[in-house]
Scaffold this active site. Structure first.
Site, PDB file in Angstrom:
ATOM      1  N   LYS A 246      15.971  27.656   8.606  1.00 19.53           N
ATOM      2  CA  LYS A 246      16.247  26.255   8.949  1.00 19.53           C
ATOM      3  C   LYS A 246      15.156  25.813   9.927  1.00 19.53           C
ATOM      4  CE  LYS A 246      19.965  23.119  10.261  1.00 19.53           C
ATOM      5  NZ  LYS A 246      19.213  22.212  11.130  1.00 19.53           N
ATOM      6  N   ARG A 251      13.122  15.753   8.305  1.00 17.22           N
ATOM      7  CA  ARG A 251      13.438  15.717   6.880  1.00 17.22           C
ATOM      8  C   ARG A 251      12.508  14.720   6.203  1.00 17.22           C
ATOM      9  NH1 ARG A 251      18.608  16.737   4.342  1.00 17.22           N
ATOM     10  NH2 ARG A 251      18.200  16.875   2.103  1.00 17.22           N
ATOM     11  N   ARG A 266      14.776  10.888   6.731  1.00 16.45           N
ATOM     12  CA  ARG A 266      16.164  11.216   6.433  1.00 16.45           C
ATOM     13  C   ARG A 266      17.015   9.965   6.246  1.00 16.45           C
ATOM     14  NH1 ARG A 266      20.581  14.759   8.854  1.00 16.45           N
ATOM     15  NH2 ARG A 266      22.161  13.197   9.166  1.00 16.45           N
ATOM     16  N   GLU A 295      11.295  19.731   4.719  1.00 18.08           N
ATOM     17  CA  GLU A 295      11.279  19.533   6.165  1.00 18.08           C
ATOM     18  C   GLU A 295       9.822  19.615   6.624  1.00 18.08           C
ATOM     19  OE1 GLU A 295      14.196  18.997   7.777  1.00 18.08           O
ATOM     20  OE2 GLU A 295      13.833  19.487   9.877  1.00 18.08           O
ATOM     21  N   PHE A 335      12.148  22.378  -0.116  1.00 17.62           N
ATOM     22  CA  PHE A 335      13.259  23.214  -0.569  1.00 17.62           C
ATOM     23  C   PHE A 335      13.947  22.671  -1.806  1.00 17.62           C
ATOM     24  CE2 PHE A 335      14.452  21.144   3.525  1.00 17.62           C
ATOM     25  CZ  PHE A 335      15.287  20.156   3.040  1.00 17.62           C
ATOM     26  N   ARG A 410      27.793  15.659   1.837  1.00 16.32           N
ATOM     27  CA  ARG A 410      27.784  16.792   2.753  1.00 16.32           C
ATOM     28  C   ARG A 410      28.888  17.707   2.265  1.00 16.32           C
ATOM     29  NH1 ARG A 410      25.891  17.495   7.849  1.00 16.32           N
ATOM     30  NH2 ARG A 410      25.713  15.298   8.418  1.00 16.32           N
ATOM     31  N   LYS A 416      24.875  25.344   6.890  1.00 23.71           N
ATOM     32  CA  LYS A 416      23.920  25.725   7.931  1.00 23.71           C
ATOM     33  C   LYS A 416      24.566  26.702   8.889  1.00 23.71           C
ATOM     34  CE  LYS A 416      25.027  21.446  10.264  1.00 23.71           C
ATOM     35  NZ  LYS A 416      24.627  20.172  10.769  1.00 23.71           N
TER      36      LYS A 416
HETATM   37  P1  AMP Z   1      21.691  19.148  10.553  1.00 25.71           P
HETATM   38  O1  AMP Z   1      20.706  18.028  10.791  1.00 25.71           O
HETATM   39  O2  AMP Z   1      21.950  20.007  11.743  1.00 25.71           O
HETATM   40  O3  AMP Z   1      22.923  18.663   9.815  1.00 25.71           O
HETATM   41  O4  AMP Z   1      21.025  20.178   9.514  1.00 25.71           O
HETATM   42  C1  AMP Z   1      20.596  19.812   8.250  1.00 25.71           C
HETATM   43  C2  AMP Z   1      19.112  19.499   8.305  1.00 25.71           C
HETATM   44  O5  AMP Z   1      18.365  20.706   8.421  1.00 25.71           O
HETATM   45  C3  AMP Z   1      18.583  18.890   7.043  1.00 25.71           C
HETATM   46  O6  AMP Z   1      18.816  17.507   7.012  1.00 25.71           O
HETATM   47  C4  AMP Z   1      17.101  19.213   7.127  1.00 25.71           C
HETATM   48  O7  AMP Z   1      16.438  18.194   7.846  1.00 25.71           O
HETATM   49  C5  AMP Z   1      17.042  20.463   7.980  1.00 25.71           C
HETATM   50  N1  AMP Z   1      16.545  21.672   7.288  1.00 25.71           N
HETATM   51  C6  AMP Z   1      15.667  22.537   7.810  1.00 25.71           C
HETATM   52  N2  AMP Z   1      15.408  23.542   6.961  1.00 25.71           N
HETATM   53  C7  AMP Z   1      16.154  23.322   5.845  1.00 25.71           C
HETATM   54  C8  AMP Z   1      16.336  24.023   4.608  1.00 25.71           C
HETATM   55  N3  AMP Z   1      15.702  25.166   4.331  1.00 25.71           N
HETATM   56  N4  AMP Z   1      17.202  23.494   3.700  1.00 25.71           N
HETATM   57  C9  AMP Z   1      17.864  22.346   3.968  1.00 25.71           C
HETATM   58  N5  AMP Z   1      17.736  21.636   5.120  1.00 25.71           N
HETATM   59  C10 AMP Z   1      16.888  22.121   6.057  1.00 25.71           C
END
Ligand code: AMP
Length: 573
Positions: A246, A251, A266, A295, A335, A410, A416
């Site tokens: 991650k 994004r 995003r 990303e 990805f 979602r 994650k």
């Molecule tokens: P969050 O913003 O904490 O909900 O985490 C999701 C975000 O992680 C996504 O919107 C991406 O911007 C980021 N991200 C980073 N690496 C990845 C990955 N390998 N696959 C999907 N999302 C990723």
């Protein structure tokens, strides 16, 4: 529809503090509209001329608007400036100076077309052209219309009409209830264009909406990730997963359509101009059309290190883009791929899409696929998680290998996992600032002592409260945030805010803050998740980690549904 009629309805929407009423008024407006008016009305009520992802800006700031008001209504510039100091709102200033009524009002379509022409004016003398165009439009308007035209131009509508409110209003206009919302929402997730959706519904009905497909050049709403507490829970729920690092970057959705490349954030803002190195890399891809998801993260080629989020976001500034691109170039870890050569790939299983992405990106150093490891073992997933954390990454994302790309969803297709400090929630929460308290003692000197924070209820398109925040900012941090808060202050509770607390000042929901807390607890005082037979949720020991204004809109804040799931998960731990 005349612009003056739309303006009268905007006034009614501004006056209500009930969201149902907002939906009702807007659905009346839609019912009274003809097909060619639906697009313009949909964009104008959100303070825009085109969908959010198209970078069409009118390009007239407060200074030029003052000049336009002064010429249009034959008032001395100094007098306009003075009046504006009193009103503190350029829209009201225009309203005070414009004639109460006009015999002829331009139609909505005409007003929109004239604003569009102003936005498109470019090259030498463009400022004068914009100013002249706007002055003549203002001169044709009555007081109420002038107020709203000025607010639209500044992008400062006070209505707070979010996308779900528009979708509900469209459904009500056609069916008299909310039953069309799922079909509308699905079409919106694929096209991100509310104006197009309104027009399609009127012209071709529900089947027309179903036929709206993913297209290169038009962003899809991004797929998002769910949370689970630990690797064991992930394997139990998903079975075999693909695990990826991650990355803590930005994004980015990369679109190539023939020779044209576009980048979107995003929240679907256009970022094409900010990242020339990604544009260059995408234009070299061997495909006529393609949509990638990834990303982007800044990379220091000398130290061979990735640069933290804050520095990556600094790249969005207008100045020095080329220098940055050379010194700290971006790399995008791709990805997913959703579209290639005219074919929608979103329904293919992830494993197939990933293989297509790998094949497409073989030759690129700037667009690289995020490494993917396949496993059905909780031990191996734990090893991957710890390994990525030790390399300075945020954690991992585990993905179901047979899942489609579900735009805007979602769900547990992606999960994650981040570092888990025992006894605390293992993820931060994104809250929206809804109001503030002036504070006592030393805090009063800073102007703000505590913040009223909320999360987003997407079913109701409402912001509901979850916490008061008082820790996490330095003295300077409080002073800085107070300065930003004052520009968002509104006199009354905004229509989309649902709160039992009454802070010293209400805020237009705009600033998103990242907050860490120890626990989610039931609360009779907070409205997050509250219903007639259930209490709400609150955060225990919340502290502000950062202000995430760069990439999140208020509607991108953590949702009530996520809070409820986090609450259920902590009980299971
Ligand atoms: P969050 O913003 O904490 O909900 O985490 C999701 C975000 O992680 C996504 O919107 C991406 O911007 C980021 N991200 C980073 N690496 C990845 C990955 N390998 N696959 C999907 N999302 C990723």
């Amino acid at each position: 529809m005349k612009f003056v009629e739309l303006a009268a309805n905007l006034d009614r929407m501004e006056a209500t503090s009930s969201r149902n009423e907002l939906v009702r008024i807007l659905s009346d407006v839609y019912r009274a509209s003809s097909e060619d008016e639906l697009g313009p009305i949909t964009y104008l009520i959100q303070g825009r001329l085109a969908p959010f992802f198209e970078p069409v800006e009118i390009g007239l700031g407060p200074g030029l608007l003052l000049a336009a008001i002064s010429t249009a209504y034959a008032a001395k510039k100094e007098d306009v400036v003075k009046l504006n100091k009193q009103t503190g709102d350029l829209g009201i200033t225009a309203q005070r100076l414009a004639p109460a009524s006009k015999r002829k009002s331009p139609t909505v379509v005409e007003a929109h077309a004239r604003l569009y022409e102003i936005a498109k004016a470019g090259g030498a003398g463009s400022q004068q052209k914009k100013l002249d165009g706007f002055t003549s439009l203002l001169a044709d308007l009555d007081a109420t219309s002038a107020k709203h035209l000025v607010r639209i131009t500044l992008g400062k509508m006070r209505l707070g009409i979010g996308d779900p409110t528009v979708l509900d209003a469209l459904s009500f206009a056609k069916k008299g209830d909310r039953s069309l919302r799922p079909v509308l929402e699905a079409a919106y997730n694929r096209t991100s264009d509310l104006g197009l959706i309104a027009r399609t519904l009127w012209e071709r009905g529900e089947t027309g909406l179903d036929a709206l497909k993913v297209r290169a050049g038009h962003p899809l709403r991004p797929q998002l990730a769910e949370r689970l507490p630990n690797p064991e829970a992930v394997i139990k729920k998903l079975g075999t997963v693909g695990v990826q690092p991650k990355y803590d970057g930005l994004r980015v959705q990369i679109h190539k359509d023939g020779d044209q490349v576009k980048l979107f954030s995003r929240n679907l803002e256009s970022w094409t101009d900010a990242f020339p190195e990604l544009v260059a890399a995408a234009s070299k891809l061997k495909a006529k059309s393609v949509i990638l998801d990834g990303e982007a993260i800044a990379y220091n080629p000398e130290s061979e290190e990735y640069v933290p989020f804050q520095e990556t976001t600094a790249r969005r500034r207008k100045e020095g883009i080329q220098e940055f691109a050379e010194q700290v170039p971006l790399r995008a870890f791709v990805f997913d791929v959703m579209f290639r050569d005219g074919t929608d790939l979103t329904q293919l299983p992830y494993e197939r899409r990933f293989a297509i992405a790998q094949e497409l990106l073989q030759k690129s150093d700037t667009l690289v696929t995020a490494p993917l490891t396949k496993t059905d073992s909780a031990e191996e997933l734990t090893r991957e998680l710890l390994d990525n954390i030790s390399r300075g990454l945020e954690g991992v994302v585990a993905k179901r290998l047979d899942s489609p790309y579900q735009a805007g969803a979602r769900n547990f297709n992606w999960v994650k996992l981040k570092r888990n400090t025992s006894g605390q929630l293992n993820d931060t929460i994104d809250v929206v600032l809804l109001g503030y308290y002036r504070g006592k003692g030393k805090r009063a000197e800073f102007g703000a002592g505590a913040l009223l924070a909320g999360v987003y209820d997407s079913d109701k398109d409402e912001f509901v409260t979850i916490s008061k925040l008082g820790t996490g900012l330095s003295d300077q941090g409080w002073r800085d945030i107070h300065r930003r808060l004052t520009s968002l202050e509104v006199l009354e509770k905004p229509a989309r805010v649902n709160s039992l607390f009454v802070p010293d000042a209400w805020l237009k929901p705009e600033i998103v803050a990242e907050v860490l807390a120890d626990e989610i607890t039931p609360s009779p005082r907070h409205t997050a998740g509250m219903s007639a037979d259930r209490s709400g949720f609150a955060l225990r020991f919340p502290r502000i980690v950062s202000l995430r204004t760069a990439d999140k809109k208020p509607e991108d804040a953590t949702s009530v549904r996520e809070i409820r799931e986090m609450f259920d998960q902590q009980r299971r731990r």
